[in-house]
Enzyme design. Structure first.
Site, mmCIF file in Angstrom:
data_model
loop_
_atom_site.group_PDB
_atom_site.id
_atom_site.type_symbol
_atom_site.label_atom_id
_atom_site.label_comp_id
_atom_site.label_asym_id
_atom_site.label_seq_id
_atom_site.Cartn_x
_atom_site.Cartn_y
_atom_site.Cartn_z
ATOM 1 N N GLY A 181 0.833 -1.201 0.000
ATOM 2 C CA GLY A 181 0.000 0.000 0.000
ATOM 3 C C GLY A 181 0.859 1.238 0.000
ATOM 4 N N GLY B 104 2.443 5.452 4.630
ATOM 5 C CA GLY B 104 1.681 5.857 5.814
ATOM 6 C C GLY B 104 0.343 5.193 5.994
ATOM 7 N N GLY C 266 0.029 2.257 7.230
ATOM 8 C CA GLY C 266 0.113 1.399 8.408
ATOM 9 C C GLY C 266 0.786 0.064 8.180
ATOM 10 N N LYS C 267 1.576 -0.063 7.127
ATOM 11 C CA LYS C 267 2.216 -1.339 6.852
ATOM 12 C C LYS C 267 3.227 -1.693 7.928
ATOM 13 C CE LYS C 267 3.783 0.147 2.912
ATOM 14 N NZ LYS C 267 3.259 1.518 2.960
ATOM 15 N N THR C 268 4.111 -0.740 8.177
ATOM 16 C CA THR C 268 5.148 -1.002 9.160
ATOM 17 C C THR C 268 4.537 -1.209 10.537
ATOM 18 O OG1 THR C 268 6.625 0.403 7.893
ATOM 19 C CG2 THR C 268 7.299 -0.140 10.128
ATOM 20 N N SER D 253 11.986 19.309 -21.987
ATOM 21 C CA SER D 253 11.839 18.180 -21.083
ATOM 22 C C SER D 253 10.499 17.472 -21.195
ATOM 23 C CB SER D 253 12.085 18.627 -19.638
ATOM 24 O OG SER D 253 10.984 19.380 -19.196
ATOM 25 N N LYS E 141 10.950 19.362 -9.698
ATOM 26 C CA LYS E 141 9.946 18.524 -10.346
ATOM 27 C C LYS E 141 9.459 17.437 -9.399
ATOM 28 C CE LYS E 141 11.427 19.361 -15.069
ATOM 29 N NZ LYS E 141 12.247 18.883 -16.189
HETATM 30 N N1 LIG Z 1 -5.411 2.196 10.549
HETATM 31 C C1 LIG Z 1 -4.603 2.869 11.368
HETATM 32 N N2 LIG Z 1 -4.966 3.088 12.625
HETATM 33 C C2 LIG Z 1 -4.172 3.767 13.463
HETATM 34 N N3 LIG Z 1 -2.967 4.268 13.132
HETATM 35 C C3 LIG Z 1 -2.559 4.064 11.884
HETATM 36 C C4 LIG Z 1 -3.335 3.375 10.943
HETATM 37 N N4 LIG Z 1 -2.661 3.326 9.793
HETATM 38 C C5 LIG Z 1 -1.497 3.956 10.004
HETATM 39 N N5 LIG Z 1 -1.426 4.409 11.264
HETATM 40 C C6 LIG Z 1 -0.324 5.157 11.856
HETATM 41 O O1 LIG Z 1 0.266 5.966 10.862
HETATM 42 C C7 LIG Z 1 1.681 6.018 10.996
HETATM 43 C C8 LIG Z 1 2.333 5.620 9.719
HETATM 44 O O2 LIG Z 1 2.177 4.252 9.490
HETATM 45 P P1 LIG Z 1 3.316 3.303 8.992
HETATM 46 O O3 LIG Z 1 4.655 3.849 9.301
HETATM 47 O O4 LIG Z 1 3.043 1.933 9.424
HETATM 48 O O5 LIG Z 1 3.086 3.423 7.465
HETATM 49 P P2 LIG Z 1 3.676 2.583 6.273
HETATM 50 O O6 LIG Z 1 2.527 2.005 5.544
HETATM 51 O O7 LIG Z 1 4.706 1.643 6.753
HETATM 52 O O8 LIG Z 1 4.293 3.698 5.385
HETATM 53 P P3 LIG Z 1 5.635 3.706 4.486
HETATM 54 O O9 LIG Z 1 5.324 2.988 3.218
HETATM 55 O O10 LIG Z 1 5.864 5.157 4.252
HETATM 56 O O11 LIG Z 1 6.702 3.058 5.283
HETATM 57 C C9 LIG Z 1 2.012 5.133 12.152
HETATM 58 O O12 LIG Z 1 2.197 5.917 13.301
HETATM 59 C C10 LIG Z 1 0.778 4.250 12.280
HETATM 60 O O13 LIG Z 1 0.610 3.810 13.604
HETATM 61 MG MG LIG Z 2 6.845 1.802 6.549
#
Ligand SMILES: Nc1ncnc2c1ncn2[C@@H]1O[C@H](COP(=O)(O)OP(=O)(O)OP(=O)(O)O)[C@@H](O)[C@H]1O
Ligand SMILES: [Mg+2]
Lengths: 773, 103
Positions: free
Chosen positions: A358, A361, A363-365, A681, A724
Site C-alpha cells: 500500500g 503511511g 500502516g504497513k510497518t 523536457s 519537479k
Molecule cells: N489504521 C490505522 N490506525 C491507526 N494508526 C494508523 C493506521 N494506519 C497507520 N497508522 C499510523 O500511521 C503512521 C504511519 O504508518 P506506517 O509507518 O506503518 O506506514 P507505512 O505504511 O509503513 O508507510 P511507508 O510505506 O511510508 O513506510 C504510524 O504511526 C501508524 O501507527
Molecule cells: Mg513503513
C-alpha cells in the site's frame, strides 16, 4: 654517552600489566588521554623516546608517582599507528633501565626526571653455571609446550643472543609472568639475581607443564581430542588462577570462552569457536587479527542460538491488540488472524510470508509491529530500500576488510532471540546490480527448506532462521521479482478516506501524541472539524503519516503553552490552525482517477519552481499530420515533432497499426496554465501520450515523467529534477520516470520524498513506455 | 625478533683486497657516527634524529626508527685499524678497510 650522574627529562608513559625490559620490543595500545599526550610529545622530539614504567596497580587510571615503580625503561617508539577510536598503537623498544627521580604532572602529560641505571655485568662461575641451567630449562619448557608453539623457536631465539640478561628477559616475557615478577627481574642489580629469579619461575613452569601433560596422557586414552583440549584448558586455567598468573588478554579470552560455553552452541559452532579461541590465545592483542577474531567470537557468543520467546497464540488476545493499534482494516486483520490460526494449529507449517502492500503511511510497518506485540515476539525492522548488494543481507567473508555480518544476523543479534518478527520493509525497493542480486539471497532466507541452515558469509556457520516470523512490506508489487512474490501472501492496504483519517486521528493519533508529551486527554480537545481541516488543508496522502506529523506539531505547540503555566483545558478551533501549523496549503485538483488514453502527466520546471503539466493527445479521424495547441514555445513544438517521428518510424515495433497512423491526424494539447511552457523536457511525455492514444491504452495515473528525447529515441537529461520531484509529490504522484543521467540529482532530494516516490530511471523511449503503462 | 637498539641493514662486499661495508643510515648525522674496531669486528654506532621536524608537526603514523643505532659487523679476518676510511653519501655510510696482514 650518558654519564652516570646526569639526569634527563622525557615524557612519561605508565603502562599496565607489563614491564618493558631493556632490549625487548612490545606492542602497546595507548588509550588514556594523558598517555596519548605523552606519546605525542615523544613523537615531537628528535629521537622519539620516552620513559615507560609499569603501574603497581593496573586499576589506577591516572597514576601519580607513588602508583608507579621507581625503575622504568627509556624506550624508543619504533612504530606508531593511529586507531579509529582515537587511540594509538605503538611498538616500544627498551633502550636503557632508568631510575625515576621525580614526576612532573603539571603538563597535559607527565614528565619524568630520570637517571640511567646501567644493566649489571657481573661475571662469576656461579653466573655461568646458572646461565647454563636456565638455558637447559628453557629447552625443557619448549619441549613440554603444547602443539601451538613452533618447536625449536625459543632455543633458536636464545641462541641468537649472547648476554645472559637478554636470555632472562626473553624468557620473562614469554612466560607471561605477572607484573611484580617481571619488575623484580627488571630491577635485579646483578646478573646472578636475575638468573636466580628466572630459574625459579622456569622451575615452576616446568612443573605446571608436566602436570598438564600427565593429564593429557591420561585423558588421551578415553576421551576425544576436543574434550581433552577442553579439560586441559580448564586445568590450566585453574592452575594459573591458583598461582595468580592471569594476564588481561588471557582473562579476556577466558571470559569469551566462558560466555561461549554458557551459550550451549550447536556442535558445528562450538568447533569453530574453539578453533578461533585457540588462535586468539596465541596472538598478541595488538595484532590486527586479534581484534577481528575477538569481534567474531563476540558475535558467536551473543547470537541467540537457542534462546527464543514464547509465542502467545491466543487469537482473542491477538485480535484485541490489532484493534488497539489500528483503526478499521477489518479485512487485513482477519487475514492476519487466519494466518496466526494456521500457525497455532501447526507450528511447523510456515506457509507464505505476509506482505503488506500500500501507499506511504497506511500502516504497513506499524501492522508488523502490532503482530509482534500480539504474539509477544521481539520486533525488528530491516529496511530493504536501496539494498544493492547481496552481502548486505548475507554479510561479507571475514577475509574482507571491515567485514560485517549481514542485516539478518545483525537483527537477530540485536534482539537476542532466534524467533523475532523481522519486518522486511519496502522489499519493492530492493536494488539489483553487478554486486549480486539480493533478491536471490532473500529467497533463500525466506524459504523454509533452506533457512534452517542459513549461512551468513561472515558468521560462516549455519544459523537456523526457521523460527523467525518474516513479514514484508511494499508500496507496489510491480518491482518485486516474480519468484519472491510467489512466496508471499499479499495483503493490500488501499489507503483511507477523509472520514477514516479523521477517525484514525481522533482515536489513535491524537491520544498517542498527547501521551508522548504527557498531557491528559481532558486537557486538549480537537474536534472532528479541526481534524478534518488538518486532513484537507495540511496533508495530501493516501495514508496518515503526514497527518500524524501535523497532529504532533499541534500537540507539541500546545504542550509548550502548558509548560509555560497555562493549566486550563484547551480546545483547538479550526481558525487557530494557521497559527499552529502555518498557512493552509491548497492542492492542485486531484489527479483524475481514471485517465483516458492519450493523457500523460509531465513535470515542468520554471524559475517559479516545478509543476505538473498534462499533455493531452486526441486522434483526428480523417485528419493529417500533427496539430499543436496550448501556446507552446518553439523548443516544445520541436519535441512534439520528434516524438511523432519516432513513433511513426517505430510503429511496427510498437505494435501500432499502419492503418491507424495513416487515417488519423493527431492533436496534442497542453492545457493553458499559469506557467509558460517551453523547454525540451516534455519530450517523453508527448511521445507517451501519442503512443497511449494509438494503442488505446491509458497511462498509469500514479506516474509522471520528464526527459528530452532524440529522433533515435534516446532520453537525455533535463534540469530542475528536485523541483519537479517536489511538484510530483504535491500532486500525489508516486512514480516518476526520469532520465538515467539525472539519477545523480536525486541525492539532493529529501529522504522522505525519495521514500514516497519511486523513481524509474530510463535511457530510451522503449523503457519509458515499459514503465508508463 | 630484534633486540636492543635499531640495526641498520649492512652490505659487505670486496674488490680484491679492498673490503667495503655499506650501511643504510639515511638521516643519520655523519658527525655523530662512531666506528670501533676490535680484531675482526666493527661496531658502528650513531643516532638518527628527526631533523625534518618543526613546531606543530603531528605524526599520523610512524615506521622509521629514530634514536641511537648500533650495528656489529664481523669479518673473516683481522682488520688493519689504520686502513679504515669512510664516507657518507646519499644516506649510505661506506666504510673501506683491509686485512691486517695484507701489506
Ligand atoms: N489504521 C490505522 N490506525 C491507526 N494508526 C494508523 C493506521 N494506519 C497507520 N497508522 C499510523 O500511521 C503512521 C504511519 O504508518 P506506517 O509507518 O506503518 O506506514 P507505512 O505504511 O509503513 O508507510 P511507508 O510505506 O511510508 O513506510 C504510524 O504511526 C501508524 O501507527
Ligand atoms: Mg513503513
Amino acid at each position: 654517552m650518558s654519564s652516570e650522574a646526569s639526569t634527563e627529562v622525557l615524557p612519561l608513559l605508565p603502562i599496565k600489566e607489563m614491564v618493558l625490559m631493556v632490549h625487548m620490543e612490545h606492542p602497546v595500545v595507548v588509550g588514556r588521554a594523558r598517555s596519548i599526550a605523552a606519546v605525542e610529545a615523544a613523537l615531537a622530539g628528535e629521537e622519539k623516546t620516552l620513559v615507560v614504567v609499569a603501574q603497581r596497580d593496573s586499576a589506577v587510571d591516572a597514576p601519580s608517582q607513588q602508583d608507579l615503580y621507581a625503575i622504568g625503561t627509556r624506550a624508543l617508539i619504533r612504530k606508531m599507528e593511529r586507531r579509529s577510536n582515537g587511540g594509538i598503537s605503538i611498538s616500544l623498544r627498551g633502550l636503557e633501565r632508568v631510575q625515576i627521580e621525580d614526576v612532573d604532572s603539571t603538563n597535559p602529560y607527565q614528565q619524568a626526571r630520570f637517571k640511567v641505571v646501567p644493566l649489571p655485568s657481573d661475571q662469576s662461575s656461579e653466573v655461568e653455571a646458572l646461565h647454563r641451567d636456565v638455558l637447559e630449562q628453557a629447552r625443557q619448557v619448549e619441549e613440554l609446550m603444547t602443539s601451538d608453539w613452533p618447536k625449536g623457536l625459543l632455543v633458536q631465539m636464545l641462541e641468537s643472543l649472547r648476554d645472559p640478561l637478554d636470555h632472562v628477559f626473553v624468557l620473562a616475557s614469554l612466560l607471561r609472568l605477572d607484573v611484580k615478577k617481571q619488575q623484580a627481574i627488571h630491577e635485579a642489580n646483578s646478573r646472578l639475581q636475575a638468573l636466580r629469579l628466572i630459574h625459579d619461575y622456569l622451575n615452576h613452569e616446568i612443573q605446571v607443564l608436566t602436570i598438564q601433560q600427565e593429564i593429557a596422557n591420561q585423558a588421551a586414552s578415553n576421551v576425544s581430542q576436543e574434550q581433552r583440549q577442553y579439560m586441559l584448558r580448564k586445568q590450566m586455567a585453574a592452575i594459573q588462577k591458583e598461582l595468580g598468573e592471569q594476564n588481561p588478554e588471557q582473562a579476556e579470552v577466558e571470559e569469551l570462552r566462558q560466555k561461549l560455553e554458557e551459550r550451549n552452541l550447536p556442535e558445528a559452532a562450538q568447533k569453530v569457536a574453539d578453533r578461533e579461541l585457540d588462535r586468539l590465545e596465541r596472538l598478541p592483542p595488538a595484532a590486527q587479527d586479534y581484534q577481528l577474531i575477538r569481534g567474531y567470537l563476540e558475535l558467536v557468543a551473543e547470537l541467540p542460538w537457542s534462546k527464543s520467546t514464547e509465542d502467545n497464540l491466543d487469537l482473542g488476545h491477538a485480535r484485541a491488540i490489532l484493534d488497539q493499534d489500528h483503526f478499521d482494516l477489518a479485512e487485513v486483520k482477519e487475514r492476519i488472524i487466519e494466518h496466526l490460526a494456521v500457525r497455532k494449529l501447526n507450528p511447523r507449517s510456515r506457509g507464505a510470508i505476509l506482505c503488506f502492500v500500500g501507499g506511504p503511511g497506511v500502516g504497513k510497518t506499524s501492522l508488523g509491529q502490532s503482530i509482534a506485540r500480539a504474539l509477544g515476539r521481539e520486533f525488528e525492522r530491516i529496511a530493504m530500500g536501496g539494498l544493492h548488494d547481496e552481502s548486505e543481507l548475507r554479510g561479507h567473508r571475514r577475509t574482507y576488510i571491515g567485514a560485517m555480518p549481514g542485516r539478518i544476523i545483525q537483527a537477530i543479534r540485536n534482539k537476542g532471540v532466534n524467533n523475532p518478527l523481522l519486518l522486511l520493509d519496502e522489499i519493492d525497493k530492493l536494488g539489483r546490480d553487478y554486486r549480486g542480486d539480493p533478491s536471490a539471497a532473500l529467497m533463500e532466507i525466506l524459504d523454509p527448506s533452506q533457512n534452517v541452515e542459513f549461512r551468513d558469509n561472515y558468521l560462516d556457520l549455519p544459523f537456523d532462521l526457521s523460527r523467525v516470523f518474516f513479514v514484508a512490506t511494499a508500496n507496489t508489487l510491480d518491482t518485486i521479482p516474480r519468484p519472491l512474490l510467489d512466496r508471499m501472501e499479499v495483503l493490500r492496504l488501499s489507503g483511507y478516506t477523509e472520514e477514516e483519517k479523521v477517525q484514525i486521528a481522533r482515536r489513535y493519533l491524537v491520544p498517542r501524541q498527547l501521551k508522548e508529551v504527557n498531557l491528559s486527554e481532558e486537557k486538549v480537545r480537537m474536534s472532528d472539524a479541526v481534524l478534518e481541516q488538518i486532513v484537507r488543508r495540511y496533508t495530501r496522502e493516501a495514508g496518515v503519516r503526514e497527518l500524524n506529523r501535523q497532529v504532533a506539531r499541534v500537540v507539541r505547540k500546545l504542550a509548550v503553552r502548558f509548560a509555560e503555566g497555562n493549566d486550563e483545558p484547551v480546545s483547538v478551533e479550526p481558525s487557530q490552525l494557521p497559527d499552529l501549523l502555518g498557512p493552509e496549503r491548497f492542492f492542485v485538483e486531484k489527479l483524475r482517477q481514471e485517465t483516458v488514453p492519450g493523457i500523460t502527466t509531465g513535470l515542468a520546471w520554471t524559475e517559479a519552481g516545478g509543476d505538473v503539466l498534462f499533455v493531452e493527445a486526441v486522434l483526428m479521424p480523417g485528419g493529417k499530420g500533427l496539430t499543436l495547441t496550448g501556446q507552446l514555445g518553439e523548443v516544445m513544438k520541436e519535441s512534439a515533432q520528434a516524438a511523432q517521428s519516432y513513433i511513426w518510424s517505430q510503429a511496427d515495433n510498437l505494435g501500432i497499426s499502419r492503418d491507424k497512423l495513416q487515417s488519423n491526424g493527431i492533436h496534442v494539447h497542453v492545457p493553458a496554465g499559469a506557467i509558460p511552457k517551453d523547454g525540451p523536457s516534455a519530450g517523453v511525455t508527448m511521445a507517451t501520450s501519442m503512443l497511449s492514444l494509438y494503442l488505446d491504452k491509458p497511462v498509469r495515473s500514479d506516474t509522471a515523467m520528464t526527459g528530452e528525447i532524440t529522433l533515435a529515441g534516446l532520453v537525455l537529461p533535463v534540469g530542475g529534477v528536485k523541483e519537479k520531484a517536489l511538484a510530483a509529490r504535491r500532486t500525489g504522484i508516486t512514480r516518476v520516470i526520469l532520465p538515467k543521467d539525472n539519477v545523480k540529482d536525486l541525492s539532493e532530494i529529501d529522504e522522505t520524498i525519495r521514500r514516497e516516490i519511486e523513481f524509474v530511471p530510463v535511457t530510451n523511449l522503449k523503457e519509458v513506455f515499459r514503465a508508463a503503462f | 625478533m630484534e633486540f636492543g637498539l635499531w640495526k641498520p641493514p649492512a652490505d659487505v662486499l670486496h674488490l680484491g683486497e679492498r673490503w667495503f661495508i655499506k650501511l643504510e643510515v639515511a638521516g643519520v648525522c655523519p658527525e655523530e657516527v662512531e666506528i670501533v674496531v676490535h680484531r675482526n669486528t666493527l661496531r658502528i654506532r650513531g643516532c638518527r634524529r628527526d631533523m625534518l621536524l618543526e613546531e606543530g608537526y603531528f605524526y599520523h603514523s610512524l615506521e622509521i626508527s629514530y634514536s641511537r643505532f648500533e650495528r656489529i659487523v664481523e669479518l673473516p679476518f683481522t682488520i688493519a685499524t689504520d686502513s679504515i676510511r669512510w664516507e657518507y653519501r646519499e644516506g649510505m655510510l661506506l666504510i673501506q678497510l683491509q686485512k691486517e696482514d695484507a701489506s
